[in-house]
Design a protein around this motif. Structure first.
Motif, short mmCIF file in Angstrom:
data_model
loop_
_atom_site.label_atom_id
_atom_site.label_comp_id
_atom_site.label_asym_id
_atom_site.label_seq_id
_atom_site.Cartn_x
_atom_site.Cartn_y
_atom_site.Cartn_z
N GLN A 96 -0.70 -3.57 -9.10
CA GLN A 96 -0.51 -3.26 -7.62
C GLN A 96 -1.79 -3.55 -6.78
O GLN A 96 -1.99 -4.13 -5.59
CB GLN A 96 0.12 -2.20 -7.22
N GLN A 97 -2.78 -2.79 -7.31
CA GLN A 97 -4.17 -2.83 -6.46
C GLN A 97 -4.87 -4.38 -6.53
O GLN A 97 -5.33 -4.64 -5.67
CB GLN A 97 -5.07 -1.94 -7.22
N SER A 105 0.84 -1.22 -0.02
CA SER A 105 -0.15 0.07 0.02
C SER A 105 0.84 1.24 0.05
O SER A 105 0.65 2.23 -0.63
CB SER A 105 -0.73 -0.06 1.19
N GLN A 106 1.97 1.21 0.68
CA GLN A 106 2.74 2.37 0.93
C GLN A 106 3.61 2.67 -0.45
O GLN A 106 3.82 3.68 -1.25
CB GLN A 106 3.94 2.33 2.03
N LEU A 116 2.23 1.62 -3.45
CA LEU A 116 1.45 2.19 -4.24
C LEU A 116 1.34 3.85 -4.13
O LEU A 116 1.09 4.42 -5.33
CB LEU A 116 -0.04 1.29 -4.09
N ARG A 117 1.22 4.01 -3.13
CA ARG A 117 1.11 5.55 -2.85
C ARG A 117 2.34 6.20 -3.36
O ARG A 117 2.18 7.29 -4.10
CB ARG A 117 0.95 5.70 -1.35
N ASP A 118 3.45 5.65 -3.12
CA ASP A 118 4.61 6.40 -3.48
C ASP A 118 4.92 6.36 -5.14
O ASP A 118 5.13 7.51 -5.70
CB ASP A 118 5.85 5.52 -2.88
N ALA A 128 2.37 6.03 -7.02
CA ALA A 128 1.48 7.17 -7.75
C ALA A 128 2.05 8.54 -7.32
O ALA A 128 1.89 9.29 -8.60
CB ALA A 128 -0.03 6.79 -6.83
N GLU A 129 2.50 8.99 -6.50
CA GLU A 129 3.08 10.22 -6.44
C GLU A 129 4.36 10.33 -7.33
O GLU A 129 4.34 11.61 -8.06
CB GLU A 129 3.67 10.54 -4.95
N GLN A 157 -0.53 0.61 -11.30
CA GLN A 157 -1.45 0.92 -9.97
C GLN A 157 -2.41 -0.26 -10.12
O GLN A 157 -2.70 -1.03 -9.28
CB GLN A 157 -2.26 2.10 -10.26
N ARG A 198 2.87 10.75 -10.73
CA ARG A 198 2.20 12.00 -11.11
C ARG A 198 3.09 13.17 -11.16
O ARG A 198 3.26 13.97 -12.13
CB ARG A 198 1.35 12.43 -9.71
#
Length: 389
Positions: A213-214, A126-127, A129-131, A133-134, A210, A137
């Motif tokens: 990973q999801q 989850s971390q 995936l967030r990293d 995604a950032e 993403q 972007r």
């Protein structure tokens, strides 16, 4: 006849007359006394019970086996022993249940060992995936900025190329310079389009990454949910098995004294509903007696009686005073139930304990002997009348 002899005869005759009068007087007195006793005296009329028994005010509680099984341990010590409510009297075999519980607890430990790494992996993914995604972007924003800059440069170069074409027509710019500017404008436009495609490709790659990973996170969540569901089922099963173990502990329902014991040994078997003991609660003793149906209406509350116990001969130990408290109105199995209060005699050696059998004699009423004779005569007349009829 000589004179002395005549006087003797006269004396004897006089004494005989006096004796007859005295005898008649004594007879009259005796008859009068008997008649007075016959009509005026009062004698007790008694009724004896068919059976009687000392019991406590509350009924004894029978302890039954809630289910069948093999006896593992017997906690009953002695007949008459005091027990508290909840004391274990008999334990049934629970070894198979304990083995089943151990197996399920081992599986619970294995699940706990799996859940920790899975939750850690989910947190890490989850971390990530967030990293990611950032970072994606940021790259897209950078690509968009370069595209915007390239778009501006391409547009400027196209304007310069168009102006060079007009100047070429006027002869102000050489053909070579106009061609160079047109070629540079085309190159800038191609570069801009390449940047646009790269930005679009980066966005697709971001979304694809993403999604993968999801999907992996969803798979891990399903695995955790499956393990958690299995954990809940195992815990509920263990609770049920513990309840079954508790059911196999036959406990005393009340505090009191053990009045009856079924002989049980470790290794023997009991069936569901078998009585293993009876516990007598503390309380005042009373007498439960049974009388023939002819006693209905004649035995009433308040009448006095005497209790004789079979194990203690009344000629040696005496009797116990009782008083009628309640009388059943209908016969059950040909007998009338009568409950009597008992007044223990502190000086009596008789032990006052539940279950002692005996019989009760109740004084029904006090009537004159004449009434008894008349009743007996009436019964004889009824019997003969019934026979003649």
């Amino acid at each position: 006849m000589p004179a002395g002899f005549s006087r003797s005869i006269h004396v004897i005759a006089t004494d005989g007359h006096r004796g007859s009068i005295a005898g008649a007087a004594i007879g009259a007195l005796l008859l009068g006394g008997w008649l007075a006793w016959f009509f005026l005296a009062r004698v007790g009329q008694y009724e004896a019970s068919v059976s009687a028994r000392l019991e406590v005010g509350q009924a004894a509680h029978r302890v039954e086996a809630p289910l069948g099984g093999r006896v593992a341990a017997v906690r009953l010590d002695l007949l008459g022993a005091e027990v508290a409510a909840g004391d274990v009297l008999v334990e049934l075999d629970v070894e198979p249940l304990r083995r089943d519980i151990d197996d399920k607890r081992a599986r619970l430990s294995a699940i706990a060992g799996q859940m920790g790494p899975l939750r850690a992996e989910i947190a890490a993914r989850s971390q990530a995936l967030r990293d990611g995604a950032e970072a994606a972007r940021a790259r897209i924003d950078e690509a968009k900025a370069r595209l915007k800059e390239a778009e501006a440069g391409a547009r400027f170069q196209e304007i310069e190329a168009a102006r060079a074409v007009r100047l070429r027509q006027d002869g102000l710019v050489s053909e070579a310079e106009a061609a160079r500017l047109a070629a540079e404008a085309l190159s800038r436009r191609s570069a801009t389009e390449a940047l646009d495609r790269a930005a679009a490709r980066a966005d697709v790659e971001r979304r694809t990454g993403q999604s993968e990973q999801q999907a992996e996170l969803a798979r891990l969540d399903r695995e955790v949910a499956s393990l958690d569901g299995e954990r809940l089922v195992l815990e509920a099963t263990i609770e049920g098995l513990l309840a079954e173990i508790e059911r196999r502990k036959i406990r005393s329902p009340i505090a009191g004294r053990v009045g009856e014991i079924t002989v049980l040994r470790a290794g023997s078997f009991v069936r569901e509903g078998d009585v293993v003991a009876a516990v007598v609660p503390p309380g005042e003793l009373r007498v439960i007696a049974e009388f023939p149906p002819s006693s209905v209406g004649r035995i009433r509350a308040g009448q006095a009686g005497r209790l004789r116990l079979d194990a203690f001969p009344w000629t040696e130990y005496g009797t116990l005073a009782t008083t009628v408290e309640r009388v059943a109105s209908e016969a059950q199995e040909g007998r009338i139930r009568v409950e009597l209060g008992v007044r223990p005699d502190p000086a009596s050696p008789i032990p006052m304990q539940h279950g002692l059998p005996g019989n009760v004699v109740i004084e029904m009423e006090r009537v004159s002997p004449a009434s008894l004779v008349l009743r007996a005569a009436g019964q004889i007349v009824r019997v003969r009348g019934g026979a003649d009829g």
